[in-house]
Structures are given as structure tokens and as C-alpha cells.
Design an enzyme around this catalytic site. Structure first.
Site, PDB file in Angstrom:
ATOM      1  N   CYS A  58      48.239  10.410  45.574  1.00 26.89           N
ATOM      2  CA  CYS A  58      48.138  11.024  44.244  1.00 26.89           C
ATOM      3  C   CYS A  58      49.501  11.376  43.683  1.00 26.89           C
ATOM      4  O   CYS A  58      49.815  11.059  42.532  1.00 26.89           O
ATOM      5  CB  CYS A  58      47.253  12.261  44.315  1.00 26.89           C
ATOM      6  N   CYS A  63      47.863   9.320  40.893  1.00 32.60           N
ATOM      7  CA  CYS A  63      47.525  10.094  39.686  1.00 32.60           C
ATOM      8  C   CYS A  63      48.741  10.583  38.912  1.00 32.60           C
ATOM      9  O   CYS A  63      48.816  10.421  37.686  1.00 32.60           O
ATOM     10  CB  CYS A  63      46.681  11.308  40.059  1.00 32.60           C
ATOM     11  N   LYS A  66      51.172   7.798  37.531  1.00 28.77           N
ATOM     12  CA  LYS A  66      50.385   7.043  36.546  1.00 28.77           C
ATOM     13  C   LYS A  66      50.271   7.823  35.250  1.00 28.77           C
ATOM     14  O   LYS A  66      50.432   7.265  34.155  1.00 28.77           O
ATOM     15  CB  LYS A  66      48.995   6.762  37.112  1.00 28.77           C
ATOM     16  N   TYR A 198      38.842   1.734  37.144  1.00 34.83           N
ATOM     17  CA  TYR A 198      39.662   2.630  36.334  1.00 34.83           C
ATOM     18  C   TYR A 198      41.148   2.353  36.482  1.00 34.83           C
ATOM     19  O   TYR A 198      41.920   2.500  35.522  1.00 34.83           O
ATOM     20  CB  TYR A 198      39.334   4.093  36.648  1.00 34.83           C
ATOM     21  N   GLU A 202      43.386   1.541  33.214  1.00 35.80           N
ATOM     22  CA  GLU A 202      44.499   2.432  32.901  1.00 35.80           C
ATOM     23  C   GLU A 202      45.822   1.685  32.815  1.00 35.80           C
ATOM     24  O   GLU A 202      46.620   1.902  31.883  1.00 35.80           O
ATOM     25  CB  GLU A 202      44.576   3.542  33.950  1.00 35.80           C
ATOM     26  N   HIS A 463      36.949  25.417  15.133  1.00 39.84           N
ATOM     27  CA  HIS A 463      37.105  24.487  14.010  1.00 39.84           C
ATOM     28  C   HIS A 463      38.522  24.557  13.438  1.00 39.84           C
ATOM     29  O   HIS A 463      39.084  25.643  13.329  1.00 39.84           O
ATOM     30  CB  HIS A 463      36.084  24.847  12.917  1.00 39.84           C
ATOM     31  N   GLU A 468      34.157  20.902  19.118  1.00 38.50           N
ATOM     32  CA  GLU A 468      33.057  21.643  18.512  1.00 38.50           C
ATOM     33  C   GLU A 468      31.801  20.791  18.359  1.00 38.50           C
ATOM     34  O   GLU A 468      30.691  21.315  18.206  1.00 38.50           O
ATOM     35  CB  GLU A 468      33.475  22.212  17.159  1.00 38.50           C
TER      36      GLU A 468
END
Length: 501
Positions: A58, A63, A66, A198, A202, A463, A468
């Protein structure tokens, strides 16, 4: 569940200083007072049987680097979009050598940080190659050449996994994600990425954002198998909108290196016809396998899966050998860094905390850092139909992100919520769009707590924000009938079988 025994030098010896191994080791030592040693291979950016490093996949070649590369690649989009907001910004191109050098310095820093974390927790860190000699002895060939034998009450295998290539002629000419993270120059500014998971998706976005011509080839009709079908289709559409050549339902057969340094990939297209594409590089993102070779597992009697070679464990991460445990990718359960962290913490509590703890794999949020990203937590629509009884409401929202209203970028955010009608429980949330990962982390807490649609509806939104939308979905797009017999999961809590983390 702590094992009896006297005369050991350590309470726990961990093989592997990746995310899971470090978490289990430092919690065992700092929180429970166990005497712990961690063994890890010498640091390097590209892994091998002799190269690893504290922090593991990782931190060093997964991770973290990357995500840094994703950040770098997104600037090309920002330069394009800036004009819509009145900025006269010109994209002068990427200095790839500078990027890779800066990224490398940060990874080296993090590697040292992990060593410091272990030291501060009272864990002994040993650099070298480990092998289990017997259920209570680990042999270490240290970097300097000396050999040590560590006698321990418990052994934890946390060696992670490595990238693998599909066995086609010319596979030796292909790179994996390890090498893709250290490339600092292009001979020809194009790349073919083989794979539909993935990692492939990616890296397609990364290389495209950095200015390369990208071909993404996979065997299925859509990328990201096991993700929600609608999300898969939208990601595929976005890949093409970003200028990536998507070669779906294609089967690679051979890679040839040409005299000019380019590579020709031979493949069978979706019509079954032979075809080729010539490119500067070929990358295989075709899966990972557990790092179990050379650990002495067979000699110690530790059971591994005949096909994957993953270490076989029970719900407590316990192998068939009473003193040996395993967590993380080496067990091939759910190959995610946060899951390895959870398993490591649970193991420490089981071994030394007097609280047998079962890791909980329900409602784990995750993200794919494609561009724009995908975030998901809970059941997909397909899983819900297959497993659950009763009706399921599907709420869907599609809209243009506010930022894109002035840029003209042709992408829409997609949100999907699944609700089990008989219980009103929200059982799945899926999103493709800007900030999907950040938003999904919050949704993960809600689903872990067993939130209902009524509770979502009673929450006041922020908002203006994309998030939301999750609390303003009023009308379902459709109702579908579950074909299974289960009711929604309610999270993981202490049970008669033990605590669940």
C-alpha cells in the site's frame, strides 16, 4: 485464545511489515504489553523475493503512490476546465522525471515513518528474509548475511501479495503496477493496459491524464467485475469520454518487441478475429497472488489453498497450526488495506487482549480512483436481488456536477441507493462522480449503524453540494423483487461466537 508455553523469546513474531502486520504488531506491543518482532525485506520500489520494505504494498507500490499519481494526472483536466472559469491557463506538459522523483522521496519518507511507528510501540524491527522452521521458530537471514533463529509463542504471516502476469508469449516484455509507478520517461507516448479490474481502470486514467495515448483491454463486456452493473457501464462510458480506447471482450494472445523499441500486442477481438495494436509499453493489471513462496509453510504444516496458495484461516485468522496466524492479502479474503488493518487489530485483541474478536466484513466501503471516481458500500442491486427476500426500492440520481456547468465537460454524476422495503433499511449506496470516495466513507458509517431510508430523509443536506442528493431522493426509480431468503445485515456486534470488530 493465547497459547500456553514457556521459554519463548517473543510472544509474537510477525512476518511482513505491511499495513496489517504493522497494525497487529504495534497494538499487541503498545496496548497489550506483548514482546513482538517484525521481519521485513529491504526497501525497494519494485517488489521481488528479496525486495519489500516497511509499509508494504500500500505505502510503497500501491494505494499511496497510486493516489499521488492520480492527483498529478488530474491537473490536465483542471487546466482544461480553468478556461470555463475565465483563467488563461496553458498546459505545458508534465515533467515526468520531477514527478517520479518527488513521489519517490515521499514514499521513502513514509517507509521510515513505519519503522519509527514500530520502534515507538516497542516492537523490534528486523530487516531480512524470514522462513518458518517449525511452529515456534522463525529463521531470519538478515541483510548483512547473518542468520538468526527467533523462538516465539505465536507467528503471524502478513506477507501480502504480488502482481502477476497472464501466461502468454512475450509476457516478459510487459510491466506491472510496480514498474508503472516508477516509469519516468516514455520512448513512445502510448500504452496498452490489459485488465478490467480497479488497478487497470485507475492506471488508464493516470496515464491518460499524464498525456499518453491509452488502450484498455479486457475480456468482459464491462470493467470492474463484482461492482454494481450500472456503475460499471458509467465508468466504461467515462473512460471513452476521456479519450481512452476501450477494447472490451478482447483476448490478448501474444506480445512482440519490435526493433524500434515498441511492442505489438496480438489479440482476438469481440468478433473472434485476430488483431494487433502497436504501442510504447504493455502493462498487465491481471491480478495478484499471495506471497507464500519460500516461507516454510508446508514444512510447518500450515494449510494453503491448492489453487491460490493463500493461507487458509478461520474467522479468527487462525491457521490449522495452533501457533500460526495470518491476516491481509496473504489470506485472499478481501484484499483491501483497511481490511488488513481491521484484521490486525482484531488479532491483537484475540491473542493478547483477552477478547476473541472476529473481523466483520459487512458494509465495507471502498472506492475505485478512476476519473471521476467510483465509491460503493453495501450490496449491489444484483446481490440484493439474489440474496434478499421482499421488495427492494432503487433510487437513482443523475446530474451534471456544478463545476462542470461552466466548463462544458460532458460527464454526469451518478448516485444509486437501494432500500429493503420491509425493513426500510438502506442496504447499498453507489456513486460515480467527483469526491465519491470522500462521500462514501460517510455513507459507510450510516450503513454500519443500520440506517433507514426514513433517517436519511430526515437528515438536512449541505447546500450546494453533491452529497445532499443522498438525503433528498424522494421517489424510487423502480421496485424490484428479491429472490432470496435473507434479511438485511444490521452491522457486526458482539455475538455468542465472540466479539466482532
Amino acid at each position: 485464545m493465547e497459547l500456553d508455553g514457556q521459554g519463548y523469546d517473543y510472544d509474537l513474531v510477525t512476518i511482513g511489515a505491511g499495513s496489517g502486520g504493522v497494525r497487529a504488531s504495534r497494538v499487541s506491543s503498545a496496548s497489550y504489553g506483548a514482546k513482538v518482532a517484525v521481519i521485513e525485506l529491504p526497501f525497494g520500489f519494485v517488489s521481488s523475493e528479496t525486495v519489500g520494505g516497511a509499509g508494504g504494498t500500500c505505502v510503497i507500490r500501491g494505494c499511496v503512490p497510486k493516489k499521488l499519481m492520480v492527483f498529478a494526472s488530474e491537473f490536465s483536466e483542471a487546466f482544461e476546465d480553468a478556461a470555463g472559469f475565465g483563467w488563461g491557463v496553458q498546459n505545458s506538459g508534465i515533467n515526468l522525471k520531477q514527478l517520479i522523483a518527488s513521489k519517490g522521496k515521499e514514499i521513502e519518507r513514509l517507509n521510515k515513518v513505519y519503522g519509527t511507528i514500530l520502534k515507538n510501540a516497542g516492537v523490534e524491527f528486523i530487516e531480512g528474509r524470514a522462513r518458518i522452521v517449525d511452529p515456534h521458530t522463525v529463521e531470519v537471514k538478515e541483510s548483512g548475511g547473518s542468520v538468526r533463529h527467533l523462538h516465539t509463542k505465536n507467528i503471524l504471516v502478513a506477507t501480502g501479495s504480488h502482481a502477476v502476469k497472464i501466461p502468454i508469449p512475450g509476457a516478459e516484455h510487459c510491466i506491472t503496477s510496480d514498474e508503472a509507478l516508477v516509469i519516468d520517461e516514455y520512448s513512445t507516448n502510448s500504452i496498452v493496459i490489459i485488465g478490467g479490474g480497479y488497478i487497470a481502470v485507475e492506471f488508464a486514467g493516470i496515464f491518460r491524464g499524464l498525456g499518453a495515448e491509452v488502450y484498455l483491454m479486457y475480456r468482459a463486456p464491462l470493467p470492474l467485475r463484482s461492482f454494481d452493473e450500472e456503475c460499471r457501464a458509467i465508468v466504461s462510458e467515462n473512460l471513452e469520454k476521456r479519450g481512452i480506447h476501450v477494447l472490451s471482450e478482447c483476448n490478448p494472445t501474444k506480445v512482440e518487441k519490435q526493433h524500434d523499441g515498441t511492442y505489438t500486442l496480438h489479440y482476438t477481438d469481440k468478433a473472434g478475429q485476430p488483431n494487433t495494436v502497436t504501442t510504447g509499453r504493455v502493462m498487465m493489471a491481471t491480478g495478484r497472488k499471495p506471497n507464500t513462496r519460500g516461507l516454510g509453510l508446508e514444512e510447518a504444516g500450515v494449510e494453503t489453498d491448492p489453487k491460490t496458495k493463500a493461507v487458509v484461516v478461520d474467522e479468527y485468522s487462525h491457521t490449522n497450526v495452533p501457533s500460526v496466524w495470518a491476516i491481509g492479502d496473504v489470506t485472499d479474503r478481501m484484499d483491501l488495506t483497511p481490511v488488513a488493518l481491521m484484521e490486525g487489530k482484531a488479532l491483537a485483541a484475540t491473542l493478547f487482549g483477552g477478547k476473541p474478536t472476529i473481523p466483520c466484513y459487512e458494509n465495507i466501503p471502498t472506492a475505485v480512483f478512476c476519473q471521476p471516481p467510483l465509491g460503493t458500500v453495501g450490496m449491489t442491486e444484483e446481490q440484493a436481488v439474489e440474496l434478499l427476500c421482499g421488495e427492494i426500492e432503487v433510487y437513482v440520481s443523475r446530474f451534471k456536477p456544478m463545476r462542470s456547468t461552466l466548463t462544458g465537460r460532458d460527464e454526469r454524476t451518478f448516485m444509486k441507493m437501494l432500500v429493503h422495503v420491509p425493513t426500510n433499511k438502506v442496504i447499498g449506496c453507489h456513486m460515480v462522480g467527483p469526491d465519491a470516495a470522500e462521500i462514501t466513507q460517510g455513507l459507510g458509517i450510516a450503513l454500519k449503524c443500520g440506517a433507514t431510508k426514513a433517517q436519511f430523509d430526515s437528515t438536512v443536506g449541505i447546500h450546494p453540494s453533491a452529497a445532499e442528493e443522498w438525503v433528498t431522493m424522494s421517489s424510487p426509480a423502480r421496485r424490484i423483487q428479491g429472490k432470496g431468503s435473507e434479511t438485511p445485515p444490521f452491522g457486526c456486534f458482539p455475538s455468542e461466537h465472540g466479539y466482532k470488530e
